[in-house]
Design an enzyme around this catalytic site. Sequence first.
Site, PDB file in Angstrom:
ATOM      1  N   SER A 253       0.835  -1.190   0.000  1.00  0.00           N
ATOM      2  CA  SER A 253       0.000   0.000   0.000  1.00  0.00           C
ATOM      3  C   SER A 253       0.877   1.248   0.000  1.00  0.00           C
ATOM      4  O   SER A 253       1.727   1.409  -0.864  1.00  0.00           O
ATOM      5  CB  SER A 253      -0.951  -0.041   1.201  1.00  0.00           C
ATOM      6  OG  SER A 253      -1.938   0.960   1.101  1.00  0.00           O
ATOM      7  N   GLU A 379      -8.945  -3.643  -5.460  1.00  0.00           N
ATOM      8  CA  GLU A 379      -8.231  -2.669  -4.635  1.00  0.00           C
ATOM      9  C   GLU A 379      -9.141  -1.552  -4.122  1.00  0.00           C
ATOM     10  O   GLU A 379      -8.888  -0.972  -3.064  1.00  0.00           O
ATOM     11  CB  GLU A 379      -7.082  -2.050  -5.437  1.00  0.00           C
ATOM     12  CG  GLU A 379      -5.968  -3.005  -5.806  1.00  0.00           C
ATOM     13  CD  GLU A 379      -5.020  -3.288  -4.654  1.00  0.00           C
ATOM     14  OE1 GLU A 379      -5.277  -2.811  -3.530  1.00  0.00           O
ATOM     15  OE2 GLU A 379      -4.023  -3.998  -4.872  1.00  0.00           O
ATOM     16  N   HIS A 489      -8.094  -4.803  -0.918  1.00  0.00           N
ATOM     17  CA  HIS A 489      -6.778  -4.214  -0.686  1.00  0.00           C
ATOM     18  C   HIS A 489      -6.179  -4.764   0.605  1.00  0.00           C
ATOM     19  O   HIS A 489      -6.774  -4.658   1.673  1.00  0.00           O
ATOM     20  CB  HIS A 489      -6.930  -2.698  -0.596  1.00  0.00           C
ATOM     21  CG  HIS A 489      -5.665  -1.960  -0.308  1.00  0.00           C
ATOM     22  ND1 HIS A 489      -4.717  -1.693  -1.262  1.00  0.00           N
ATOM     23  CD2 HIS A 489      -5.180  -1.417   0.846  1.00  0.00           C
ATOM     24  CE1 HIS A 489      -3.720  -1.021  -0.729  1.00  0.00           C
ATOM     25  NE2 HIS A 489      -3.983  -0.839   0.557  1.00  0.00           N
TER      26      HIS A 489
END
Length: 564
Positions: A253, A379, A489
């Site tokens: 991330s 995501e 995600h």
Amino acid sequence: MRFLQSSLLLCLSVVTVLAAPNATLGNATVTGLQNGTLDKFLGIPFANPPVGDLRFRLPVNISSYNQSFDATQYGFTCVAQNSTASSNLVKTAGKIIGYLFGDDDEPKTPQSEDCLTLNVVRPSNATSNSSLPVLVWIYGGGFQGGSTISYDNMSTTVVQRSMEVGKPVIFVSMNYRATAFGFIASQEVKQAGVGNIGLYDRTLHLLPFSFSSSSSPILIFFFRAERAALGWVKKYIGSFGGNSSRIILWGESAGAISASLQMLAYDGNAGDLFHGAFMQSGAPIPVGDMSLGQPWYDQLVQNANCTGQNDTLSCLRSTSLDTLTSAIQQSPGLWSYQSLVLAWMPRADGVFLTDHPQKLVSADKVARIPMVSGNCDDEGTLFSQSSTNVTNDGEFHTYIQTLWLPNATDAQLSPLYDAYPSDPSDGSPFNTSIASAITGQYKRIAAFQGDAVFQAPRRYFMRQSVGKQPIWGFLSRRLKYVPILGSFHGSDLYLDLMNDYVIYFANNLDPNTGSGVNWPQYTNDSLAVYTFLDRESQDIEITQDTYRQQPIQILTNLSLQYPI
């Protein structure tokens, strides 16, 4: 007498067994703790505390270690921005993740500005001559927060696993300043040369110095005295048994985005600080100049009672931590309506990032090192629940025009709306028909956000770099069954999906483990992506990096022209 001698020998042997591990840092001895077959050195300061006048300044290195100290506890967590859930859906998503992966009770340390510490985890049999590859973990958190202590279990798992497969590694993690403390941005900040502080915390500062010769001007980058985390690793990791010529950046991330931006720093001049990068859900993001952060800076100045001051940065440095933190909390966070259009994030500052990240990629100003980059399939789902008040086409258009592309024309936006239609069967979670369509626009926004911030930048980064360095790509479609979120995600991280590949990559600069399906390099001919599926009979396949080709290309073209 013999009994006393035997007892003394027994005590000495116990002391020997329980002796704490240590390493030498300059003129000091740092003492860690032993955890089974691992040694841990925790909370080692790598820069002077960024407090007082050092607030909102680049990190200042610790010039030398002259006093021995214990490193048996994690350091403070850097001050974070509260990501308060703005809807019951966000809270529900958090509960789903916590239930599935049991992360509700993760360890924590108190928050403080005095937080620039790092940790080293190594096999207990490592010596100063072991020369083991080094994994430098950069945690995520949306540039709003995060801490190394949250990944204590990961550090143990990865190092133990590396020993099991005969590819031992050393794991290093560092804290870095987040939210406005690390990513304050404005014209004033740019002029003062203190932009992207949170990125400097992880690297070292190169001071540009130019001079003219009889032939032509030359630009040389000198190493400045201020060394931060990666400079520390380069200098000291040998004392722990690490190889300073095999340092691998590993992030997820915001951590993966940070790793990619380290590859662009100083126009791609990495300075031998790192030698490979493994990036999960993060690539050079479509951000623009530091001046684009001006609205949030001005709001911060006002809320911190610094309006009207000749030097607002000095005022912000001198204000109380409580006042400043309260002012920061009033800026939009990750779970606000604008979500991934973050108030505080890296931007082009003219020094560390000399231009917009994607322009640096297109100009070939990238450190040419082996890299792995990939995404989860869905995501955008986690970040799109704070915009569930967007329920029809008109509101979606307003959402895009107001937050993401305010300078684009209607003619430019029309193809984008067609490429991301409101039909839930086209949205994210992808390939789930109309399931999880909690509002009329939720899956549409999730598809758009996931592609805009993660999929499109990753594909652009890899395709611009293909043929210039070894590259491997991946896509995780695991956990499609999770309601609302799909292959969300961070799910690859929760599953420890990439650990073995990271370990082999650190050792061989190639993620292939020598068993199972061969993971081919990403090339002009194949653009192959290693895809992790849910099917038990065949959970890995090689596919082409062509999914959502037209929509992602539209997004890329717009982001190059209109960065956020």
